[in-house]
Design a protein around this motif. Structure first.
Motif, short mmCIF file in Angstrom:
data_model
loop_
_atom_site.label_atom_id
_atom_site.label_comp_id
_atom_site.label_asym_id
_atom_site.label_seq_id
_atom_site.Cartn_x
_atom_site.Cartn_y
_atom_site.Cartn_z
N HIS A 139 0.87 -1.19 0.00
CA HIS A 139 0.00 0.00 0.00
C HIS A 139 0.90 1.23 0.00
N TRP A 140 0.63 2.13 -0.92
CA TRP A 140 1.38 3.39 -0.91
C TRP A 140 0.56 4.41 -0.13
N ASP A 141 0.14 4.01 1.06
CA ASP A 141 -0.79 4.81 1.85
C ASP A 141 -0.02 5.65 2.87
N VAL A 181 -3.31 8.64 -0.52
CA VAL A 181 -2.67 7.46 -1.11
C VAL A 181 -1.87 7.91 -2.32
N GLU A 182 -0.57 7.67 -2.29
CA GLU A 182 0.26 8.00 -3.44
C GLU A 182 -0.16 7.12 -4.61
N ARG A 183 -0.50 7.75 -5.72
CA ARG A 183 -0.95 7.04 -6.93
C ARG A 183 -2.19 6.19 -6.66
N GLY A 184 -3.01 6.66 -5.75
CA GLY A 184 -4.26 5.96 -5.44
C GLY A 184 -5.43 6.65 -6.13
N VAL A 213 6.03 3.51 0.40
CA VAL A 213 7.49 3.36 0.34
C VAL A 213 8.20 4.70 0.57
N ASN A 214 7.54 5.79 0.23
CA ASN A 214 8.07 7.10 0.62
C ASN A 214 7.62 7.30 2.07
N ALA A 215 8.35 6.68 2.97
CA ALA A 215 7.84 6.48 4.34
C ALA A 215 8.19 7.67 5.23
N VAL A 254 11.92 -1.28 2.01
CA VAL A 254 12.75 -0.08 2.04
C VAL A 254 12.98 0.50 0.65
N LYS A 255 12.70 1.78 0.53
CA LYS A 255 13.08 2.56 -0.64
C LYS A 255 14.20 3.48 -0.18
N ALA A 256 15.42 3.21 -0.62
CA ALA A 256 16.55 3.99 -0.14
C ALA A 256 17.37 4.51 -1.31
N SER A 314 16.73 6.62 -3.51
CA SER A 314 15.89 6.56 -4.69
C SER A 314 14.96 7.76 -4.65
N GLU A 315 14.96 8.52 -5.72
CA GLU A 315 14.07 9.69 -5.82
C GLU A 315 14.11 10.56 -4.57
N GLY A 316 15.30 10.82 -4.08
CA GLY A 316 15.45 11.76 -2.97
C GLY A 316 15.30 11.15 -1.59
N TRP A 351 14.18 -5.05 -0.05
CA TRP A 351 14.97 -3.86 -0.38
C TRP A 351 14.74 -3.54 -1.84
N ARG A 352 14.23 -2.34 -2.13
CA ARG A 352 13.84 -2.05 -3.51
C ARG A 352 15.04 -1.68 -4.39
N ALA A 353 14.98 -2.13 -5.63
CA ALA A 353 16.04 -1.83 -6.60
C ALA A 353 15.62 -0.70 -7.53
N VAL A 375 12.27 -5.87 -7.29
CA VAL A 375 12.57 -5.28 -8.60
C VAL A 375 11.26 -5.01 -9.35
N LYS A 376 11.10 -3.80 -9.87
CA LYS A 376 9.91 -3.52 -10.68
C LYS A 376 9.92 -4.37 -11.94
N ASN A 377 8.74 -4.62 -12.49
CA ASN A 377 8.66 -5.51 -13.65
C ASN A 377 9.52 -5.05 -14.82
N ILE A 435 12.16 0.87 -16.35
CA ILE A 435 11.84 2.30 -16.20
C ILE A 435 10.84 2.46 -15.06
N ASP A 436 9.57 2.33 -15.34
CA ASP A 436 8.62 2.63 -14.27
C ASP A 436 7.18 2.30 -14.64
N PHE A 437 6.78 1.05 -14.53
CA PHE A 437 5.36 0.69 -14.64
C PHE A 437 4.68 1.25 -15.89
N LYS A 463 -3.15 1.92 -11.55
CA LYS A 463 -2.73 2.20 -12.93
C LYS A 463 -2.23 3.64 -13.10
N GLU A 464 -1.10 3.91 -12.47
CA GLU A 464 -0.52 5.26 -12.51
C GLU A 464 -0.28 5.75 -13.94
N TYR A 465 0.22 4.87 -14.78
CA TYR A 465 0.58 5.27 -16.15
C TYR A 465 -0.39 4.71 -17.19
C1 BDP Z 1 6.89 6.12 -9.40
C2 BDP Z 1 5.82 6.95 -8.79
C3 BDP Z 1 6.19 7.49 -7.44
C4 BDP Z 1 6.72 6.37 -6.57
C5 BDP Z 1 7.86 5.68 -7.26
C6 BDP Z 1 8.35 4.45 -6.50
O1 BDP Z 1 5.52 8.01 -9.67
O2 BDP Z 1 5.04 8.08 -6.89
O3 BDP Z 1 7.12 6.86 -5.32
O4 BDP Z 1 7.43 5.20 -8.51
O5 BDP Z 1 8.03 3.35 -6.94
O6 BDP Z 1 6.29 5.39 -10.42
O7 BDP Z 1 9.05 4.57 -5.52
#
Ligand code: BDP
Length: 703
Positions: free
Chosen positions: A157-159, A165-168, A208-210, A285-287, A289-291, A322-324, A362-364, A367-369, A395-397
């Motif tokens: 949950h990205w809650d 909710v992020e991307r909810g 994950v952006n905790a 953990v998202k470490a 990554s994106e700040g 641990w996220r990649a 690892v994401k599928n 790049i990013d979903f 379905k963010e994208y």
């Molecule tokens: C991206 C989303 C962002 C997430 C990031 C992630 O735009 O909101 O925080 O992935 O997976 O697709 O960490």
């Protein structure tokens, strides 16, 4: 219907089926009274009451079974069972979470046996039996023996703690943090039922952006209250943690993973959590990554960070996921960098360096979903590390909850991608299952669940939760078969409904690829919200956030060159795979512009130029949505008015927005290429500038 019941609707069966089932469901005999067995018996009662109009009685322990009893048997089989040996053999093969369901006889009378080696197997078996009944299978025809392929099947949950909710796209978080732990929403139980019906066995409660506060005593107590509700359903609770938590809570002076005071803090925190949540699952953990903060801030690597946390959790049998998902801007402005190559570059050298209770998530795709990506090269490159597949169910994208896109096809495509191991085929699914070196991983889905009445924002997005769960249980299931199951339970097990609904679902993913990002294009969505077309964006702070970075279209051509002449990301795949993707002639057309930068007049396999083909894909995507819409209209007589109208409105909006995507992209690429439109092609409805000016910081006003 408002959709709240999901696929667990248990509507009344037609008369003939009712008679057969009534005879096969007269009573329930359950072994003992654990919370999980109680949940199984309660679900059977609820399901049968719905389908039959009458719930079976509970048969007291030691009472004689009567004809039509449903017998739940855990490990020890009841005396007097007709084919006990065969059942024992089946039980020996279904492991600790599997089940056996069959019609048999006990003490000479016909019974339905649901047997398992554990309580949770009984619950899963009960749900599996109910699924077959809902699909109209006669009780006599049901014989099941099944077990999950992966031990770890979780929702992420990205809650956020403020309930956003992020991307909810389905309302607020279902977790009412404000009221927890003393007020327990019954929805938590229904959430657990829905997940258990699929076999999902873990839930990461927060984004994950905790925030550091999630590890405060107050939030641990709230998480514990949720864990208490989910536990009988076999679902463990996990938390996403922020790397710098001890520092931010001012309890350490640094967050360096090699500082003993930091490690001691995490060990104490783990002890504290396990005192309240004895079966706590662990950390996500998202470490770096994106700040987000991480071990690299202290000159350490991802393994240093993950292992330190893993050692805090190990005494309690907890794990670290641990996220990649990492990518950084190029160190020098003129350095060529490819975002798609970075996770591999950072993680491949760490293969084998992680502690046993660390899994790398690892994401599928790299790049990013996106609507389509080739499988992430890390799946073929980490034989000494257990991997977790991360899919995005929300379905963010892909048009949020507005567009109808069935993700079963997308999930299946990645799970069946052949990464090759030496000269052997090795699908991503097999990698997750530990076929390479016995390192068994797992699967995670970024949830699309919220507090909206129908849970997911739209009826058809329920199918994505369903398909994710079914594939998490068995990655070899066929996405069309899953769609049939879902449609049969969600609408009616009637070919007049199921066939057209499944036909819509099965064409929907290719449709969205065609009208958004055909031929391997990616990341062309609007800034920030990722909704709607914005291929022209070129002014964001980081080059690798701009759509122009990904498509590189100008008057000479289009596409990202990932061959040896370009970023050489293709070399991250196994040699056979890399060879195929290195040459445009052997690259599957759906990945063409992912791997190659090609001239507009490049000849496609069908003889058309790339430009003509690209435009044709956009048109095809729009036409497919029109076909889906027409199909749905024909279903009016078979679907309740409320759900019918909701889907119809969403499809109409999708039709408008597919045309918007098509028009905006064709206008832009025509501007870049300077080419005339192919003969017979309709010109975009508006000039390019009109699309460029569509700014919607709050909500689209388009169409
Ligand atoms: C991206 C989303 C962002 C997430 C990031 C992630 O735009 O909101 O925080 O992935 O997976 O697709 O960490």
């Amino acid at each position: 219907e408002d959709g709240y019941d999901l696929w667990l609707r248990y509507r009344a069966l037609p008369a003939a089926q009712k008679t057969a089932l009534a005879a096969a469901a007269t009573g329930i005999a359950a072994p003992d009274d654990t919370p999980t067995v109680r949940a199984a018996a309660a679900e059977l009662k609820r399901g049968l009451a719905g389908m039959l109009g009458r719930a079976p009685d509970a048969i007291p322990a030691n009472a004689k079974v009567r004809a039509g009893t449903i017998v739940l048997a855990r490990a020890t089989l009841p005396a007097g069972l007709a084919d006990a040996d065969a059942v024992r053999r089946d039980l020996a093969s279904v492991g600790s979470e599997g089940y056996v369901v069959r019609r048999t006889r006990q003490d000479g009378v016909p019974v339905t046996l649901i047997a398992a080696n554990s309580d949770i197997g009984l619950l899963y078996g009960s749900f599996a039996w109910l699924r077959q009944l809902q699909l109209g299978t006669a009780p006599d025809g049901i014989a099941l023996a099944d077990k999950p392929a992966l031990p770890l099947r979780v929702l992420n949950h990205w809650d956020n703690l403020d309930r956003t909710v992020e991307r909810g796209y389905a309302g607020e978080s279902i977790w009412n943090w404000w009221e927890l732990p003393n007020i327990i929403d019954p929805r938590y139980t229904d959430y657990a039922r829905a997940n258990a019906s699929l076999g999902i066995n873990g839930s990461v409660l927060n984004n994950v952006n905790a925030k550091a506060e999630v590890l405060s005593p107050a939030f641990i107590a709230k998480a514990a209250a949720i864990a208490n509700v989910l536990r009988p359903y076999g679902i463990r609770v996990y938390l996403s943690v922020r790397w710098s938590t001890p520092l931010e809570l001012k309890e350490t002076k640094t967050a360096d993973p090699l500082d003993p005071a930091v490690a001691a803090w995490w060990a104490r925190k783990a002890d504290e959590i396990y005192r309240t949540i004895p079966d706590f699952g662990g950390f996500l953990v998202k470490a770096n990554s994106e700040g987000q903060p991480g071990p690299q801030d202290y000159g350490r690597n991802h393994a240093d960070g993950a292992n330190m946390l893993a050692r805090a959790l190990a005494p309690h049998k907890g794990i670290v996921m641990w996220r990649a998902f990492v990518y950084s801007p190029p160190a020098h402005p003129n350095q060529v960098s490819d975002r798609a190559a970075q996770a591999y570059d950072q993680f491949k050298p760490l293969d084998g360096k992680f502690d046993k209770n660390v899994l790398v998530q690892v994401k599928n795709g790299a790049i990013d979903f996106q609507p389509r990506e080739p499988a992430h090269p890390l799946f073929g490159a980490m034989p000494d590390t257990p991997l977790v597949m991360e899919f995005q169910v929300t379905k963010e994208y892909l048009g949020f909850a507005t567009h109808l896109v069935y993700l079963g096809s997308l999930f299946q495509e990645t799970l069946r991608f052949d990464t090759r191991a030496g000269n052997q085929p090795m699908t991503v699914a097999r990698v997750l299952e530990g076929a390479q070196d016995g390192r068994v991983g797992g699967i995670a889905g970024v949830a699309n669940i919220g507090s909206s009445r129908n849970w997911t924002g739209s009826t058809f997005d329920q199918a994505n939760w369903y398909a994710y769960g079914r594939l998490a249980w068995n990655p070899d299931l066929d996405s069309r078969a899953i769609a049939r199951e879902w449609a049969g339970q969600t609408f009616a097990p009637d070919a007049r409904v199921v066939d057209p609904v499944v036909a819509m679902m099965m064409r929907s993913r290719e449709a969205v690829v065609d009208y958004m990002t055909p031929l391997g294009l990616h990341h062309m969505m609007g800034t920030g919200h990722h909704y709607g077309p914005a291929p022209w964006v070129d002014d964001l702070a980081r080059a690798d956030w701009n759509p122009v970075y990904y498509h590189r279209a100008d008057k000479n051509g289009i596409g990202f060159d990932r061959t040896a002449k370009g970023s050489n990301a293709v070399a991250q795949y196994a040699p056979e795979v890399a060879r195929r993707f290195a040459d445009p002639a052997t690259t599957p057309p759906e990945f063409l512009l992912w791997f190659h930068h090609l001239p507009w007049d490049y000849r496609m396999p069908d003889g058309r130029t790339l430009w003509t083909d690209l435009v044709a894909h956009y048109d095809h995507g729009v036409a497919e949505v029109a076909a889906m819409q027409a199909e749905w209209q024909r279903l009016r007589p078979f679907v309740d008015a409320r759900r019918f109208d909701d889907v119809a409105q969403r499809l109409a909006q999708q039709q408008r927005e597919a045309a918007w995507w098509r028009d905006a992209c064709i206008a832009y690429f025509q501007h870049q290429s300077g080419l005339p439109l192919p003969a017979g092609v309709r010109a975009p409805a508006q000039p390019l500038d009109y699309y460029r000016k569509q700014a919607f910081p709050f909500a689209p006003g388009h169409g």
